[in-house]
Write an enzyme that holds these catalytic residues in place. Structure first.
Site, PDB file in Angstrom:
ATOM      1  N   HIS A   1      57.340 -90.112  -8.628  1.00  0.00           N
ATOM      2  CA  HIS A   1      58.207 -90.413  -7.485  1.00  0.00           C
ATOM      3  C   HIS A   1      59.620 -90.789  -7.947  1.00  0.00           C
ATOM      4  O   HIS A   1      60.618 -90.234  -7.458  1.00  0.00           O
ATOM      5  CB  HIS A   1      57.602 -91.556  -6.663  1.00  0.00           C
ATOM      6  CG  HIS A   1      58.387 -91.901  -5.440  1.00  0.00           C
ATOM      7  ND1 HIS A   1      58.173 -91.298  -4.218  1.00  0.00           N
ATOM      8  CD2 HIS A   1      59.407 -92.793  -5.241  1.00  0.00           C
ATOM      9  CE1 HIS A   1      59.013 -91.786  -3.329  1.00  0.00           C
ATOM     10  NE2 HIS A   1      59.769 -92.703  -3.919  1.00  0.00           N
ATOM     11  N   GLU A   2      59.686 -91.720  -8.888  1.00  0.00           N
ATOM     12  CA  GLU A   2      61.003 -92.169  -9.350  1.00  0.00           C
ATOM     13  C   GLU A   2      61.714 -91.086 -10.154  1.00  0.00           C
ATOM     14  O   GLU A   2      62.948 -91.014 -10.136  1.00  0.00           O
ATOM     15  CB  GLU A   2      60.852 -93.440 -10.192  1.00  0.00           C
ATOM     16  CG  GLU A   2      60.248 -94.628  -9.447  1.00  0.00           C
ATOM     17  CD  GLU A   2      61.011 -94.993  -8.187  1.00  0.00           C
ATOM     18  OE1 GLU A   2      62.235 -94.737  -8.122  1.00  0.00           O
ATOM     19  OE2 GLU A   2      60.392 -95.537  -7.249  1.00  0.00           O
TER      20      GLU A   2
END
Length: 367
Positions: free
Chosen positions: A22-23
């Site tokens: 996600h990051e």
């Protein structure tokens, strides 16, 4: 003991992988549009390991359930230097939206790739309900033959049964026809003959047979079925779509009165419960673990795209609104709304974590 320790390590690595993906989406898109990234962190709290490369510090922090990408100007509503190309605030609305949406979309991309990998290597994965008896109704054929909660129906008329839906389908189509059931209770096996009776209140031409029990809805398991390459591709996108809409379907069923909010809450999980599910899937094998990682990636993706304060979806909605209307939103009011939303999410996490811990204490499993 070693297997349990390895399972716990797998749980943390699985969480870390999903957070990292996600990051990484935010990070790569920020770099692509020219925004300076001060820190790329996995976890929260004190820093355990750090490494600096260029303008960015890469950090592993103490508490693993989360992560963030710290960008220049991201939390500021104005930029003192309008000529600074590395400031988030100096980017176009479309560039800002791409950076924020890249995190959830990366979760989706990885989920689809994992579903494809699983399908080609192990077969198409599917969850199914074991033929385990849940509740036995009173004054029914099931009660008459002594069927009990916790029994497994392993055969019907000499044909092995592994799926509760196949068992129910056979019973439904056998109204008035005597069936022979092979039942497992603990370590013992025995057979019973039973004749399904017509379902009360059903007015269809073909009578639906029942014997009067409900399957145990918590006795879920995984299996993998070999299909053609084309079917693998279709199934991968179909699963992604179904897991995307599943939270909204649950809400709709509560609103329509088809499901109680308590049932949804009991079937939901916080970080501890998800960790428990990771552990259970690890026990079932590598393919099952990958399947669950893919599923959670989809759910993380759709959850973050919801336009709720403090989530990526709300930030995208604000940027889109200001970009279209050319009207700025009061930074203090927007910050307050996100703060309230964040507090609500924390309370929600605490609530689900409490349920998760109680579930562990009672020894209740998900699968």
């Amino acid at each position: 003991m070693f297997d349990n320790i390895l399972g716990i390590i797998v749980v943390f690595l699985s969480f870390g992988f999903i957070i990292f993906i996600h990051e990484l989406g935010h990070f790569l898109m920020a770099r692509r549009v020219g925004i300076r990234v001060h820190e790329f962190a996995l976890g929260f709290g004190p820093k355990l390991i750090t490494r600096k490369s260029g303008d960015t510090e890469y950090a592993l922090r103490a508490f693993p359930f989360g992560g963030f990408v710290s960008m220049e100007g991201e939390d500021e509503k104005a930029c003192e230097d309008p000529d600074d190309p590395g400031n988030f605030q100096n980017k176009t609305p479309w560039e800002k939206i791409k950076v924020i949406a890249a995190g959830p979309l990366m979760n989706y991309a990885v989920a689809i790739l994992l579903f494809l990998l699983i399908g080609f290597v192990f077969g198409v994965g599917e969850m199914y309900l074991k033929p385990k008896v849940g509740k036995v109704m009173e004054n029914t054929p099931a009660q008459a033959i002594g069927l009990q909660s916790g029994d497994y129906i392993t055969e019907i008329d000499g044909v092995p049964v592994t799926d509760a839906m196949a068992l129910i389908s056979k019973i439904h189509s056998s109204s008035g026809v005597e069936l022979t059931l092979k039942i497992k209770r603990g370590e013992d096996y025995f057979t019973r003959k039973v004749t399904p009776v017509p379902m009360p209140g059903y007015s269809g031409t073909d009578k639906i047979g029942i014997i009067g029990f409900q399957p145990d809805t918590k006795s879920m398991d995984m299996r993998f079925v070999r299909v053609s390459p084309g079917e693998v591709v279709i199934d991968s996108f179909d699963k992604t779509y179904k897991f995307t809409i599943s939270p909204f379907m649950a809400v709709a069923m509560v609103v329509q009165g088809k499901m109680k909010a308590k049932e949804v809450a009991e079937g939901s999980a916080g970080p501890v419960g998800i960790g428990q599910m990771f552990f259970e899937m690890y026990r079932k094998g590598f393919a099952s673990l990958l399947y669950f990682i893919a599923m959670i990636n989809v759910l993380i993706g759709v959850f973050n795209l919801i336009p709720f304060p403090a989530l990526d979806g709300a930030r995208i909605a604000v940027i889109a609104f200001t970009g279209i209307t050319k009207k700025a939103i009061d930074p203090n009011k927007e910050g307050m709304v996100h703060w309230v939303g964040f507090c609500f999410l924390i309370i929600l996490v605490i609530f689900f974590t409490f349920n998760d811990i109680m579930r562990l204490i009672k020894g209740i499993t998900f699968f």
